[in-house]
Design a protein around this motif. Structure first.
Motif, PDB file in Angstrom:
ATOM      1  N   ALA A 132      15.747   9.530  -2.188  1.00  0.00           N
ATOM      2  CA  ALA A 132      15.440   9.499  -0.936  1.00  0.00           C
ATOM      3  C   ALA A 132      14.645   8.261  -0.564  1.00  0.00           C
ATOM      4  O   ALA A 132      14.450   8.295   0.670  1.00  0.00           O
ATOM      5  N   GLY A 133      14.238   7.441  -1.425  1.00  0.00           N
ATOM      6  CA  GLY A 133      13.840   6.387  -1.224  1.00  0.00           C
ATOM      7  C   GLY A 133      12.056   6.009  -1.594  1.00  0.00           C
ATOM      8  O   GLY A 133      11.530   5.029  -1.321  1.00  0.00           O
ATOM      9  N   PHE A 134      11.844   6.937  -2.652  1.00  0.00           N
ATOM     10  CA  PHE A 134      10.387   6.851  -2.738  1.00  0.00           C
ATOM     11  C   PHE A 134      10.443   5.952  -4.261  1.00  0.00           C
ATOM     12  O   PHE A 134      11.437   5.861  -4.926  1.00  0.00           O
ATOM     13  N   ASP A 135       9.235   5.757  -4.608  1.00  0.00           N
ATOM     14  CA  ASP A 135       9.134   4.775  -5.836  1.00  0.00           C
ATOM     15  C   ASP A 135       8.034   5.538  -6.783  1.00  0.00           C
ATOM     16  O   ASP A 135       7.431   6.259  -6.349  1.00  0.00           O
ATOM     17  N   GLN A 136       8.029   4.939  -7.845  1.00  0.00           N
ATOM     18  CA  GLN A 136       7.162   5.334  -8.951  1.00  0.00           C
ATOM     19  C   GLN A 136       6.948   7.082  -9.165  1.00  0.00           C
ATOM     20  O   GLN A 136       6.121   7.442  -9.088  1.00  0.00           O
ATOM     21  N   VAL A 137       8.234   7.330  -9.151  1.00  0.00           N
ATOM     22  CA  VAL A 137       8.552   8.782  -9.295  1.00  0.00           C
ATOM     23  C   VAL A 137       8.423   9.119 -10.810  1.00  0.00           C
ATOM     24  O   VAL A 137       8.737   8.668 -11.665  1.00  0.00           O
ATOM     25  N   LYS A 138       7.230  10.251 -10.953  1.00  0.00           N
ATOM     26  CA  LYS A 138       6.882  10.727 -12.225  1.00  0.00           C
ATOM     27  C   LYS A 138       6.716  12.391 -12.180  1.00  0.00           C
ATOM     28  O   LYS A 138       6.718  12.742 -11.129  1.00  0.00           O
ATOM     29  N   ALA A 198       6.460  22.270 -12.703  1.00  0.00           N
ATOM     30  CA  ALA A 198       6.435  20.868 -12.720  1.00  0.00           C
ATOM     31  C   ALA A 198       5.812  20.284 -11.414  1.00  0.00           C
ATOM     32  O   ALA A 198       5.959  20.742 -10.297  1.00  0.00           O
ATOM     33  N   ILE A 199       4.912  19.339 -11.526  1.00  0.00           N
ATOM     34  CA  ILE A 199       4.482  18.532 -10.414  1.00  0.00           C
ATOM     35  C   ILE A 199       5.071  17.249 -10.168  1.00  0.00           C
ATOM     36  O   ILE A 199       4.872  16.157 -11.402  1.00  0.00           O
ATOM     37  N   HIS A 200       5.744  16.768  -9.280  1.00  0.00           N
ATOM     38  CA  HIS A 200       6.284  15.414  -9.001  1.00  0.00           C
ATOM     39  C   HIS A 200       5.511  14.498  -8.395  1.00  0.00           C
ATOM     40  O   HIS A 200       4.903  15.156  -7.113  1.00  0.00           O
ATOM     41  N   HIS A 201       5.438  13.554  -8.726  1.00  0.00           N
ATOM     42  CA  HIS A 201       4.300  12.406  -7.815  1.00  0.00           C
ATOM     43  C   HIS A 201       5.262  11.248  -7.608  1.00  0.00           C
ATOM     44  O   HIS A 201       6.115  11.038  -8.252  1.00  0.00           O
ATOM     45  N   ALA A 202       4.992  10.728  -6.307  1.00  0.00           N
ATOM     46  CA  ALA A 202       5.847   9.741  -5.886  1.00  0.00           C
ATOM     47  C   ALA A 202       5.007   8.788  -4.845  1.00  0.00           C
ATOM     48  O   ALA A 202       3.997   9.323  -4.336  1.00  0.00           O
ATOM     49  N   LEU A 203       5.450   7.555  -4.605  1.00  0.00           N
ATOM     50  CA  LEU A 203       4.770   6.647  -3.477  1.00  0.00           C
ATOM     51  C   LEU A 203       5.946   6.263  -2.568  1.00  0.00           C
ATOM     52  O   LEU A 203       7.104   6.086  -2.904  1.00  0.00           O
ATOM     53  N   LYS A 204       5.348   5.947  -1.207  1.00  0.00           N
ATOM     54  CA  LYS A 204       6.216   5.509  -0.530  1.00  0.00           C
ATOM     55  C   LYS A 204       6.184   4.017  -0.504  1.00  0.00           C
ATOM     56  O   LYS A 204       5.107   3.344  -0.627  1.00  0.00           O
ATOM     57  N   PRO A 205       7.204   3.199  -0.650  1.00  0.00           N
ATOM     58  CA  PRO A 205       6.943   1.918  -0.983  1.00  0.00           C
ATOM     59  C   PRO A 205       6.434   1.138   0.214  1.00  0.00           C
ATOM     60  O   PRO A 205       6.435   1.639   1.512  1.00  0.00           O
ATOM     61  N   GLY A 206       5.912   0.034   0.066  1.00  0.00           N
ATOM     62  CA  GLY A 206       5.607  -1.017   1.306  1.00  0.00           C
ATOM     63  C   GLY A 206       4.147  -1.175   1.537  1.00  0.00           C
ATOM     64  O   GLY A 206       3.711  -1.862   2.343  1.00  0.00           O
ATOM     65  N   ALA A 207       3.292  -0.684   0.375  1.00  0.00           N
ATOM     66  CA  ALA A 207       1.689  -1.060   0.743  1.00  0.00           C
ATOM     67  C   ALA A 207       1.747  -2.437   0.296  1.00  0.00           C
ATOM     68  O   ALA A 207       2.285  -2.974  -0.409  1.00  0.00           O
ATOM     69  N   GLU A 208       0.757  -3.010   1.006  1.00  0.00           N
ATOM     70  CA  GLU A 208       0.049  -4.085   0.704  1.00  0.00           C
ATOM     71  C   GLU A 208      -0.520  -4.338  -0.758  1.00  0.00           C
ATOM     72  O   GLU A 208      -1.308  -3.681  -1.052  1.00  0.00           O
ATOM     73  N   ARG A 209      -0.295  -5.388  -1.332  1.00  0.00           N
ATOM     74  CA  ARG A 209      -0.710  -5.475  -2.560  1.00  0.00           C
ATOM     75  C   ARG A 209      -2.232  -6.431  -2.537  1.00  0.00           C
ATOM     76  O   ARG A 209      -2.228  -7.134  -1.542  1.00  0.00           O
TER      77      ARG A 209
END
Length: 234
Positions: free
Chosen positions: A207-213, A223-234
């Motif tokens: 679906a386009g999420f990143d760092q899925v665990k 189960a608890i699934h965690h993910a981030l939306k890409p694109g945050a400033e570093r």
């Protein structure tokens, strides 16, 4: 009494939850032997909502989970498609904003939430890929997705016992405590039909999420699934 089918038409799902709204939390506590409360606390820790953050809690039901996200100063929007659940939630928690929100067509602007979370509701959505795309849309870049859902026990002998409980004991127990025991026949079927942890993780990635665990609770029952939306400033 109404029950949804595994095609998960939104009107049927909403009507089914309307029927069980008043005793839903009590029934869940009984059917899970009190584990639902532990799972909610773990979800709250995973969401880690802080001051000034905006959290969207989907399939929020009566707002039991939503309340836990407010404890550290976050603003919470509780969304659900069941008017019965929304009405009961507003009665119990008048300080939380309860909104009709179909996960497949969210009534919110792009990038408007720091966190989107849904507990025990994603498997009741008619089109999970569309719902995940909507969750991605309303999250800010770098925003967090937390999904808690029933899953596949990791110990095979226990998995067999668990599935027998779902299909035999769960509806029988629900008959004693629920206002709509037929709904729990559907809920048991929907749990058995849900993909396992790794398969769902791949769906979130797709679906386009990143760092899925994911993290298993109670031997993989949940189960608890965690993910981030890409694109945050570093």
């Amino acid at each position: 009494m109404n029950r949804a089918q595994l095609d998960k038409q939104p009107a049927d799902v909403a009507s089914m939850f309307d029927d069980v709204a008043s005793r839903y939390d009590l029934t869940n506590d009984v059917l899970t032997f009190g584990l639902a409360r532990t799972w909610r606390r773990t979800v709250a820790h995973s969401v880690a909502a802080g001051p000034g953050e905006r959290v969207l809690d989907l399939a929020a039901g009566t707002g039991t989970s939503s309340m836990t996200f407010t404890h550290h100063g976050a603003e919470v929007v509780a969304g659900d498609i069941s008017q019965g659940m929304l009405t009961e939630g507003r009665r119990r928690h008048p300080k939380i904003d309860f909104i009709y929100a179909d996960a497949m067509d969210l009534p919110f602007s792009d990038a408007s939430f720091d966190v989107v979370t849904i507990s025990f509701g994603i498997r009741n959505v008619n089109d999970v890929d569309t719902a995940l795309a909507e969750m991605l849309r309303v999250l800010k870049p770098g925003g967090r997705l937390i999904i808690c859902e029933f899953s596949t026990p990791t110990f095979d002998p226990f998995s067999l016992v668990y599935k027998e409980y779902l299909m035999r004991a769960l509806p029988a127990v629900a008959k004693a405590v629920s206002s709509n025991p037929e709904a729990y026949v559907y809920l048991a079927e929907s749990i058995r039909a849900w993909p396992d942890q790794d398969e769902f993780a791949q769906q979130i990635l797709g679906a386009g999420f990143d760092q899925v665990k994911h993290r298993n609770l109670t031997g993989g029952i949940v189960a608890i699934h965690h993910a981030l939306k890409p694109g945050a400033e570093r």
